[in-house]
Design an enzyme around this catalytic site. Structure first.
Site, PDB file in Angstrom:
ATOM      1  N   SER A 159       4.953  19.663 -12.936  1.00  0.00           N
ATOM      2  CA  SER A 159       4.569  18.821 -14.056  1.00  0.00           C
ATOM      3  C   SER A 159       3.814  19.657 -15.076  1.00  0.00           C
ATOM      4  O   SER A 159       3.940  20.896 -15.110  1.00  0.00           O
ATOM      5  CB  SER A 159       3.709  17.632 -13.564  1.00  0.00           C
ATOM      6  N   ASN A 160       3.030  19.011 -15.925  1.00  0.00           N
ATOM      7  CA  ASN A 160       2.247  19.692 -16.948  1.00  0.00           C
ATOM      8  C   ASN A 160       0.948  18.932 -17.150  1.00  0.00           C
ATOM      9  O   ASN A 160       0.676  17.936 -16.471  1.00  0.00           O
ATOM     10  CB  ASN A 160       3.049  19.814 -18.252  1.00  0.00           C
ATOM     11  N   ASP A 161       0.127  19.388 -18.085  1.00  0.00           N
ATOM     12  CA  ASP A 161      -1.222  18.833 -18.246  1.00  0.00           C
ATOM     13  C   ASP A 161      -1.309  17.639 -19.191  1.00  0.00           C
ATOM     14  O   ASP A 161      -2.412  17.183 -19.502  1.00  0.00           O
ATOM     15  CB  ASP A 161      -2.172  19.933 -18.758  1.00  0.00           C
ATOM     16  N   SER A 162      -0.194  17.117 -19.665  1.00  0.00           N
ATOM     17  CA  SER A 162      -0.260  15.996 -20.599  1.00  0.00           C
ATOM     18  C   SER A 162      -0.886  14.770 -19.935  1.00  0.00           C
ATOM     19  O   SER A 162      -0.476  14.348 -18.858  1.00  0.00           O
ATOM     20  CB  SER A 162       1.145  15.637 -21.096  1.00  0.00           C
ATOM     21  N   ALA A 205       5.550  14.573 -22.622  1.00  0.00           N
ATOM     22  CA  ALA A 205       5.765  16.011 -22.413  1.00  0.00           C
ATOM     23  C   ALA A 205       6.798  16.162 -21.302  1.00  0.00           C
ATOM     24  O   ALA A 205       6.486  15.999 -20.117  1.00  0.00           O
ATOM     25  CB  ALA A 205       4.455  16.690 -22.040  1.00  0.00           C
TER      26      ALA A 205
END
Length: 405
Positions: free
Chosen positions: A211-214, A278
Site C-alpha cells: 500500500s502507500n501512506d495516503s 492513491a
C-alpha cells in the site's frame, strides 16, 4: 465552517440532556458562538450554571425573566441565531413544536426563530414509534425543519431500541452540513459527484499487503465539500479510519481492481468525478490464500508484480458529460510532473501537492495545492485545512461555469 456562527441550543427534558454540555463544548471548539435555552424539565438533568460557564452567556430558563429592558429576551435570542439546534427533542416538545404551542421559554423562542432549525429527537423507542410522534415529525419536516434520526442502541430503560441520541460528533457534523447547505451557494445542486479516497491495498497473503501512506483525508474533504455545495455524493473509500461525512453514501473497497470496478459502475450517471485515491501502480501476480511462512535460512524473497489498471486514464478515455478531476502527489518537480499527468490522463483538472513536505503531506490535516486546468489554468491555493482547501478547489473548478462560493 462554524467559525463565528451563532448557534442557539434548545434543551428539552430528556435523559440525553446530560450530554449537552459536551456537545456545546465541541461546537465552541469549532469556533461557534453558543447560547442556550432550557425547559424546566431539562434543568432536572443539567444545571443552567454548567452551560453558562461553558458558553460565557446567560442561559434562558424562564419566559418572563426579562433582565434587559431594551429587548424581549426570547425574541432577541431568536433573532440572534444563525442556526437553532433542538437537543434532545422530547416527544412532548415535538408535539408542542408541531402544533405551534408556546408555554415555556424554549417553545416560545423557537416560534420566533427564522434561521434553519435542526431537531435531534431522543426518547424511548415506543414513544418514538408512537403514531402521534411520527405525525409530529412529519409535520415538522413539512414545515421545513431538518430532523436527524435517532440511533438504535442501549436505552436508559435497559434494553435496545431506536431513540438513542446520535453520537455527538455526528450531531456537530450535521450542524455544519445544515449551515453549509443554507448559507453557501448550492453550486452543485442536482449534480451527481463521485469521489475516491485513500490508498489501495494489494494483498500478498491474508496478513500482508502492499500500500502507500495516503490517509484519504483530502478525498473525504472533497466529498464533504461537494455535499455542502448541494451535490448527491458517492464516496468510494479504501480507508476505515476516517468518519464518513454526514449525508454522503460510502462504498468501501480495498484493491485497485475493486476501486476500478466501483468507479466504472457509477461513471455513466456522474457529473463530476474526483480521483483522489492513491492507487498502487502494481499488485501481486499470485497472492497467497494462506499466510506465507518464513523458511529457515532463506535471506531473499521475491514477489512477481503486475500492473494495475490506470483508472484515471481509463475514465479520461471514456468521459462524455463528466468533469474529470485527478490528483497528483509528487516529491519533486511538482508542476512539471502534474502538467504531464493532466495531459496524459485526459483529465479536465488536476490537483497537485508536494507530499515531501510533512506539513502538507500524507496524513496531515492541512494541505497546499496547485489546481491545474486542461485549458491552461493554474491556481495556487495556500496552506489551510483540507476542508477549507476542498471548498476553495471546488470554487476554482466551478468558476468555469461562473459559479462562486
Amino acid at each position: 465552517m462554524l467559525e463565528k456562527v451563532k448557534i442557539g441550543v434548545f434543551v428539552m427534558g430528556g435523559i440525553a440532556a446530560y450530554k449537552v454540555p459536551e456537545l456545546v463544548r465541541q461546537l465552541i471548539k469549532k469556533g461557534a458562538q453558543v447560547q442556550v435555552a432550557m425547559t424546566q424539565s431539562a434543568q432536572e438533568f443539567v444545571t443552567p450554571l454548567t452551560l453558562q460557564v461553558l458558553t460565557k452567556r446567560p442561559v434562558l430558563t424562564h419566559t418572563f425573566d426579562e433582565r434587559e429592558p431594551s429587548q424581549v429576551q426570547h425574541v432577541a435570542m431568536a433573532d440572534w441565531c444563525d442556526l437553532a439546534l433542538v437537543v434532545p427533542a422530547t416527544a412532548n416538545g415535538l408535539a408542542k413544536m408541531a402544533h405551534g404551542l408556546a408555554d415555556d421559554v424554549v417553545t416560545t423562542t423557537l416560534l420566533a426563530v427564522t434561521a434553519p432549525i435542526l431537531v435531534v429527537p431522543a426518547m424511548n423507542v415506543h414513544m418514538y414509534e408512537n403514531p402521534a410522534t411520527q405525525r409530529n415529525l412529519a409535520q415538522l419536516r413539512a414545515d421545513g425543519l431538518t430532523i436527524m434520526e435517532p440511533d438504535t442502541g442501549f436505552l436508559a430503560e435497559g434494553y435496545e431500541g431506536k431513540g438513542r441520541l446520535p453520537e455527538l460528533h455526528r450531531i456537530v457534523a450535521q450542524v455544519e452540513r445544515l449551515y453549509a447547505r443554507t448559507h453557501l451557494p448550492q453550486s452543485l445542486a442536482g449534480k451527481q459527484v463521485i469521489v475516491s479516497a485513500g490508498g489501495t491495498r494489494e494483498r500478498i497473503d491474508p496478513v500482508r499487503y502492499i500500500s502507500n501512506d495516503s490517509s484519504g483525508k483530502m478525498g473525504y474533504a472533497m466529498a464533504q465539500a461537494a455535499d455542502w455545495l448541494g451535490a448527491t455524493v458517492t464516496l468510494v473509500s479504501t480507508t476505515h479510519s476516517l468518519l464518513p461525512p454526514e449525508g454522503v453514501q460510502v462504498q468501501e473497497v480495498a484493491s485497485a481492481q475493486e476501486l476500478a470496478q466501483a468507479m466504472t459502475s457509477h461513471y455513466d450517471q456522474m457529473d463530476y468525478v474526483v480521483m483522489a485515491a492513491a492507487v498502487s501502480d502494481y499488485r501481486v501476480k499470485y497472492p497467497h490464500d494462506q499466510k506465507i511462512k518464513k523458511v529457515a535460512g532463506q535471506t531473499d524473497w521475491q514477489l512477481d508484480l503486475v500492473a494495475n489498471p490506470d483508472i484515471l486514464a481509463q475514465l479520461g478515455q471514456t468521459k462524455r458529460q463528466q468533469v474529470l478531476i485527478g490528483f497528483a502527489a509528487e516529491t519533486q518537480n511538482l508542476l512539471e510532473h502534474a502538467r504531464a499527468k493532466l495531459s496524459k490522463k485526459g483529465a479536465d483538472w488536476l490537483i497537485a501537492n508536494d507530499v515531501s513536505n510533512p506539513a502538507i503531506g500524507f496524513n496531515s490535516d492541512k494541505n497546499q495545492v496547485y489546481v491545474l486546468g486542461a485549458q491552461g489554468q493554474e491556481v495556487l491555493l495556500p496552506q489551510q485545512s483540507k476542508t477549507s482547501l476542498a471548498l476553495a478547489a471546488w470554487q476554482v473548478i466551478l468558476a468555469e461555469g461562473e459559479e462562486t462560493l
